[in-house]
Design an enzyme around this catalytic site. Structure first.
Site, PDB file in Angstrom:
ATOM      1  N   SER A 204      32.621 -75.748 -63.211  1.00 44.19           N
ATOM      2  CA  SER A 204      33.502 -76.470 -64.123  1.00 44.19           C
ATOM      3  C   SER A 204      33.287 -77.972 -64.146  1.00 44.19           C
ATOM      4  CB  SER A 204      34.963 -76.180 -63.777  1.00 44.19           C
ATOM      5  OG  SER A 204      35.227 -76.548 -62.439  1.00 44.19           O
ATOM      6  N   HIS A 232      34.331 -70.708 -67.481  1.00 44.76           N
ATOM      7  CA  HIS A 232      33.595 -71.540 -68.452  1.00 44.76           C
ATOM      8  C   HIS A 232      32.375 -70.837 -69.035  1.00 44.76           C
ATOM      9  CE1 HIS A 232      35.993 -75.150 -67.648  1.00 44.76           C
ATOM     10  NE2 HIS A 232      36.057 -74.663 -66.412  1.00 44.76           N
ATOM     11  N   LYS A 263      39.940 -71.208 -71.843  1.00 41.38           N
ATOM     12  CA  LYS A 263      38.814 -72.085 -72.237  1.00 41.38           C
ATOM     13  C   LYS A 263      38.318 -71.632 -73.618  1.00 41.38           C
ATOM     14  CE  LYS A 263      39.120 -73.248 -67.788  1.00 41.38           C
ATOM     15  NZ  LYS A 263      40.207 -74.110 -67.387  1.00 41.38           N
TER      16      LYS A 263
HETATM   17  C1  PLP Z   1      36.349 -72.385 -62.921  1.00 42.68           C
HETATM   18  C2  PLP Z   1      37.831 -72.324 -63.164  1.00 42.68           C
HETATM   19  N1  PLP Z   1      38.525 -71.276 -62.698  1.00 42.68           N
HETATM   20  C3  PLP Z   1      39.859 -71.176 -62.889  1.00 42.68           C
HETATM   21  C4  PLP Z   1      40.564 -72.145 -63.561  1.00 42.68           C
HETATM   22  C5  PLP Z   1      42.048 -72.014 -63.748  1.00 42.68           C
HETATM   23  O1  PLP Z   1      42.283 -71.567 -65.037  1.00 42.68           O
HETATM   24  P1  PLP Z   1      43.600 -71.869 -65.863  1.00 42.68           P
HETATM   25  O2  PLP Z   1      43.495 -73.271 -66.340  1.00 42.68           O
HETATM   26  O3  PLP Z   1      43.506 -70.878 -66.963  1.00 42.68           O
HETATM   27  O4  PLP Z   1      44.748 -71.634 -64.949  1.00 42.68           O
HETATM   28  C6  PLP Z   1      39.883 -73.233 -64.070  1.00 42.68           C
HETATM   29  C7  PLP Z   1      40.643 -74.265 -64.797  1.00 42.68           C
HETATM   30  O5  PLP Z   1      40.767 -75.222 -65.047  1.00 42.68           O
HETATM   31  C8  PLP Z   1      38.483 -73.335 -63.868  1.00 42.68           C
HETATM   32  O6  PLP Z   1      37.805 -74.384 -64.329  1.00 42.68           O
END
Ligand code: PLP
Length: 428
Positions: A204, A232, A263
């Site tokens: 991310s 992502h 996303k």
């Molecule tokens: C790689 C990754 N996993 C999980 C999450 C958490 O997801 P959410 O924003 O839907 O709670 C994010 C979020 O920003 C993320 O970038």
């Protein structure tokens, strides 16, 4: 208080202060940060996600139109007529909320439709739906791994994964490094009962793709399972946008496929997909699922339609990739350190928190919305400006961003810098 002497990390690491004193100390820092126009967090959007965003500018007190380079809404499905209409119809049919937790009356037929749609989209037997992606990672791992087990993590996995592992043993391997993974697998071979290797499909903060094909092969050779977080990757990589397993042609071989709906799918929530038995176990033992009210019906309906759109309109993904390739080539030719970014996430690695804040301030003033990323989101020596792009950014938008960055690159001496040594990268 001179905020230039501190970074966010300094307030994270304080252990010897009462909670109120610590909060007050941080508050003083924030006040000085605001005075210097160095705070680019929590800017208030007046029209939602899109290539251009109107915000309320805290520094001028008026509305400001900006090129929005910080969305994870890569295909801009938040604004797609089909996802909006699907949500609207569900709202009319079911009302605004599910009314209860999923185990005790909150499961609607549309939630079951979504579970099936996700499983089909991800090539898995079944899936479980959570109200957020953080909870789906954290809550599924915590339910599956116990004290005698081990989670073997790529050092750059998302915070939600690390938090989910707090009740089990954790081992880290160097980012995307198969030798390092093999060493850890060797060390854990006879020591733990369940061994679960956990990686992100697309990282991310860096935008690079995990070597999932090699990871699965290696982990299985050592009797370990593999879980991948497709936050992502979903909608972005793979021939049909189905994510990392599709990208590497290994669909059906990854034991647990998790991800978020927030996303490229453009809504909110999270999922875990895999074998029937694992998913059924999570339905009964994963705390954020059991003890939290089910997802809203309109969310479920928009999500089903978002997956339909991804399959029916591959041209959205093609447009995204055209933008990704154009932007990456140009950023590289300007001499920025973008790590190994391969997807729609573009880090400009600077490694100096004050310069990161200055660059973000200047970009804000130039009408470009980017995010500063500092410890604990990334290692201290790798603080950065993070940008992400969408399928409907135009060439004019991207050229404007490149022009401003070219100027700032020279002004702050942040181009053609030596790369950070791997030993200097800490687990954030
Ligand atoms: C790689 C990754 N996993 C999980 C999450 C958490 O997801 P959410 O924003 O839907 O709670 C994010 C979020 O920003 C993320 O970038």
């Amino acid at each position: 208080m001179n905020s230039k002497k501190y970074s966010l990390a300094d307030f994270y690491d304080i252990d010897d202060m009462d909670m109120m004193d610590r909060a007050k100390f941080f508050y003083e820092y924030l006040e000085d940060i605001h005075k210097n126009h160095h705070s680019q967090y929590r800017r208030i959007s007046l029209n939602g996600s899109g290539p251009m965003m109107s915000i309320f500018d805290p520094y001028t007190g008026i509305e400001k139109e900006m090129i929005y380079m910080a969305s994870n809404d890569y295909l801009n499905l938040t604004r797609h007529p089909r996802t909006i209409q699907a949500g609207r119809s569900a709202l009319e049919k079911y009302g605004t909320g599910a009314g209860s937790v999923p185990l005790l009356g909150g499961t609607l037929d549309i939630h079951i439709d979504l579970e099936k749609r996700v499983a089909a989209f991800k090539g898995c037997e079944s899936s479980i739906i959570y109200t957020n992606g953080f909870g789906s990672n954290c809550g599924s791992i915590a339910a599956l791994l116990r004290e005698n087990d081990v989670a073997i993590l790529d050092m750059l996995v998302h915070a939600s994964i690390i938090d989910g592992c707090k009740g089990t043993h954790m081992e880290y391997f160097r980012h995307n490094n198969m030798n390092s993974l093999e060493k850890v697998l060797q060390k854990c071979k006879d020591k733990f009962r369940t061994k679960l290797v956990i990686v992100d499909g697309v990282y991310s903060m860096d935008g690079d793709i995990s070597h999932l094909d090699k990871i699965v092969e290696l982990a299985h050779r050592y009797g370990a399972y593999v879980m991948v977080d497709e936050a992502h990757a979903t909608g972005v990589i793979g021939k049909n946008g189905r994510g990392t397993p599709e990208h590497f042609n290994i669909e059906g071989k990854v034991d647990i496929v998790a991800g978020t709906f927030s996303k490229a799918l453009g809504v909110v929530g999270g999922f875990v997909a895999g074998k029937n038995e694992i998913i059924e176990y999570l339905h009964y033992y994963s705390r954020p699922y059991m003890f939290s009210t089910a997802q809203t019906p309109q969310t479920a309906a928009s999500l089903i339609e978002a997956m339909n759109v991804i399959e029916d309109e591959p041209e959205l993904r093609m447009k995204l990739w055209k933008n990704i390739n154009y932007f990456r080539e140009n950023l590289l030719s300007l001499g920025f350190n973008m790590g190994n970014s391969q997807t729609a996430i573009f880090p400009v690695i600077i490694g100096n928190d004050v310069k990161v804040r200055e660059v973000c301030r200047e970009m804000h003033e130039a009408g470009i919305y980017v995010n500063p990323v500092q410890y604990p989101a990334v290692s201290r020596k790798l603080s950065r400006v993070r940008m992400s792009i969408m399928c409907n950014h135009t060439k004019e938008h991207l050229d404007r961003v490149l022009d401003v960055l070219e100027h700032l690159g020279k002004k702050y001496d942040i181009v053609n810098r030596p790369k950070v040594k791997v030993e200097d990268v800490e687990i954030a």
